[in-house]
Motif scaffolding. Sequence first.
Motif, PDB file in Angstrom:
ATOM      1  N   GLU A 112       0.832  -1.199   0.000  1.00  0.00           N
ATOM      2  CA  GLU A 112       0.000   0.000   0.000  1.00  0.00           C
ATOM      3  C   GLU A 112       0.868   1.251   0.000  1.00  0.00           C
ATOM      4  OE1 GLU A 112      -3.532   2.126   2.709  1.00  0.00           O
ATOM      5  OE2 GLU A 112      -2.244   0.550   3.548  1.00  0.00           O
ATOM      6  N   GLN A 113       2.057   1.158   0.595  1.00  0.00           N
ATOM      7  CA  GLN A 113       2.944   2.324   0.715  1.00  0.00           C
ATOM      8  C   GLN A 113       3.548   2.730  -0.622  1.00  0.00           C
ATOM      9  OE1 GLN A 113       3.115  -0.497   2.455  1.00  0.00           O
ATOM     10  NE2 GLN A 113       2.950  -0.014   4.641  1.00  0.00           N
ATOM     11  N   ASN A 115       3.067   4.134  -4.192  1.00  0.00           N
ATOM     12  CA  ASN A 115       1.998   4.832  -4.906  1.00  0.00           C
ATOM     13  C   ASN A 115       2.275   5.004  -6.395  1.00  0.00           C
ATOM     14  OD1 ASN A 115       3.295   7.749  -4.984  1.00  0.00           O
ATOM     15  ND2 ASN A 115       3.472   7.058  -2.859  1.00  0.00           N
ATOM     16  N   LYS A 217      -6.771  10.166   6.128  1.00  0.00           N
ATOM     17  CA  LYS A 217      -6.807   8.858   5.478  1.00  0.00           C
ATOM     18  C   LYS A 217      -7.933   8.779   4.458  1.00  0.00           C
ATOM     19  CE  LYS A 217      -4.990   4.912   4.857  1.00  0.00           C
ATOM     20  NZ  LYS A 217      -3.612   4.825   4.332  1.00  0.00           N
ATOM     21  N   GLU A 220      -7.035  10.882   1.258  1.00  0.00           N
ATOM     22  CA  GLU A 220      -5.875  10.383   0.503  1.00  0.00           C
ATOM     23  C   GLU A 220      -6.314   9.699  -0.781  1.00  0.00           C
ATOM     24  OE1 GLU A 220      -3.546   7.754   2.882  1.00  0.00           O
ATOM     25  OE2 GLU A 220      -2.303   9.345   3.756  1.00  0.00           O
ATOM     26  N   THR A 221      -7.405   8.952  -0.716  1.00  0.00           N
ATOM     27  CA  THR A 221      -7.856   8.178  -1.878  1.00  0.00           C
ATOM     28  C   THR A 221      -8.767   8.981  -2.795  1.00  0.00           C
ATOM     29  OG1 THR A 221      -9.681   7.284  -0.554  1.00  0.00           O
ATOM     30  CG2 THR A 221      -7.663   5.987  -0.656  1.00  0.00           C
ATOM     31  N   SER A 361       0.093   7.187   0.440  1.00  0.00           N
ATOM     32  CA  SER A 361      -0.521   6.730   1.683  1.00  0.00           C
ATOM     33  C   SER A 361       0.518   6.821   2.794  1.00  0.00           C
ATOM     34  CB  SER A 361      -1.009   5.283   1.522  1.00  0.00           C
ATOM     35  OG  SER A 361      -1.589   4.808   2.710  1.00  0.00           O
ATOM     36  N   SER A 365      -4.226   2.244   7.553  1.00  0.00           N
ATOM     37  CA  SER A 365      -5.606   2.179   7.095  1.00  0.00           C
ATOM     38  C   SER A 365      -6.563   2.203   8.272  1.00  0.00           C
ATOM     39  CB  SER A 365      -5.845   0.900   6.278  1.00  0.00           C
ATOM     40  OG  SER A 365      -5.045   0.887   5.121  1.00  0.00           O
TER      41      SER A 365
END
Length: 377
Positions: A112-113, A115, A217, A220-221, A361, A365
């Motif tokens: 996930e880290q 990007n 958080k 971010e998405t 990220s 999460s």
Amino acid sequence: MTATQATAKNNTKLTQLQQDIINNFQKGFPLCSNPYQSIAQKLTNNSSDLNGKVQITELSVFNALLDLDDLGVTSRIGPVFDHKKAGASTLAALAVEEKDLNKVASIVNQFEQVNHNYARGSHFNKTKYNLWFVVTASDPVALNYTLTRIELLTGLKVLILPMEASYHLDLAFAINVTGKVSAKVNEDISLETISENTPPLSEIQPLTEIKKSQLRKLIETGLPKQLKPYENIAQAINSTEQQVLTQIANWQQTGLIRRFGLVVKHRKLGYNANAMVVWNIDSEKVDAIAAKLAKREEVSLCYRRPRRLPDWPYNLFCMIHGTDKDFVLQQIEDITKELSLSSIEKDILFSYKAYKQKGASYLKSNSLKVKAGGAHG
């Protein structure tokens, strides 16, 4: 990217409205209860072709953005954080056998880290580093843990190149895929009037640290696909819309958020020539040369990173995006001559495959979710 690159050749057909939105709202996306209505009003009021006969509506703007999502043009609508203020980050690279590139890239993509993850090739065949990715984390310990895990899973040594100084960081640049230049309608004003009944900013209760983390958080998405996205976010973290808007504006003012708006996948629009130009410059001269490079219209990013001798002698990086590789090479040649850089060792690494592109990220999460509709991008 320069304004002289008139029209991109691509297979993605955009309307003039979609292009105008992209060109005006990669920065300064409205922070108000009805952002799409605000965009519609700005585009209507400043359009020279409308003559008061055509009204751009909130729904037409919203649907235009949904269509951009479906076309894969937008990555998200949301923040681009300042890496140093948001947590820890680094550019990294692996030297991968070409036959193993897809497999190794898929391993890297699992984190996930990570990007951004691109395959890049050296124009002068000077380096074997061909898989380039960005890793972000909450702190240096978490960052190093991720890098160590990548090394263990791939069996390859990671080239770690954290940013030491930034001279120009801005991937928000204009496009022209319709053949008609977009009028500038947005002055990048972040916090607009929320409503007549909104209390003064000094009277809005600040978010708690926990809710600030939850908000970070969530955005971010990207913003949720709702006509009132900030209201949906506020409900998710059990706060008010005014608190959410004020906090995002505060993060922009303090520099945690570098820009807030559309993040575009430019390859989808025909801007396929993405060159990372790296230079081996004397430490005493690097700041002065970087300052000159940063002022060039062609350069979208310019930053200093450490050398890693003997494998990596370069300490200054700049990015140049274009629709045509030969055109970009000509731009690099012009820059080299005009700034008297011909005697300085350099390499040019063009990306030839995008494996991953998403928002950075930094935080762990959480289980919070906004209402149905997902996030833009």
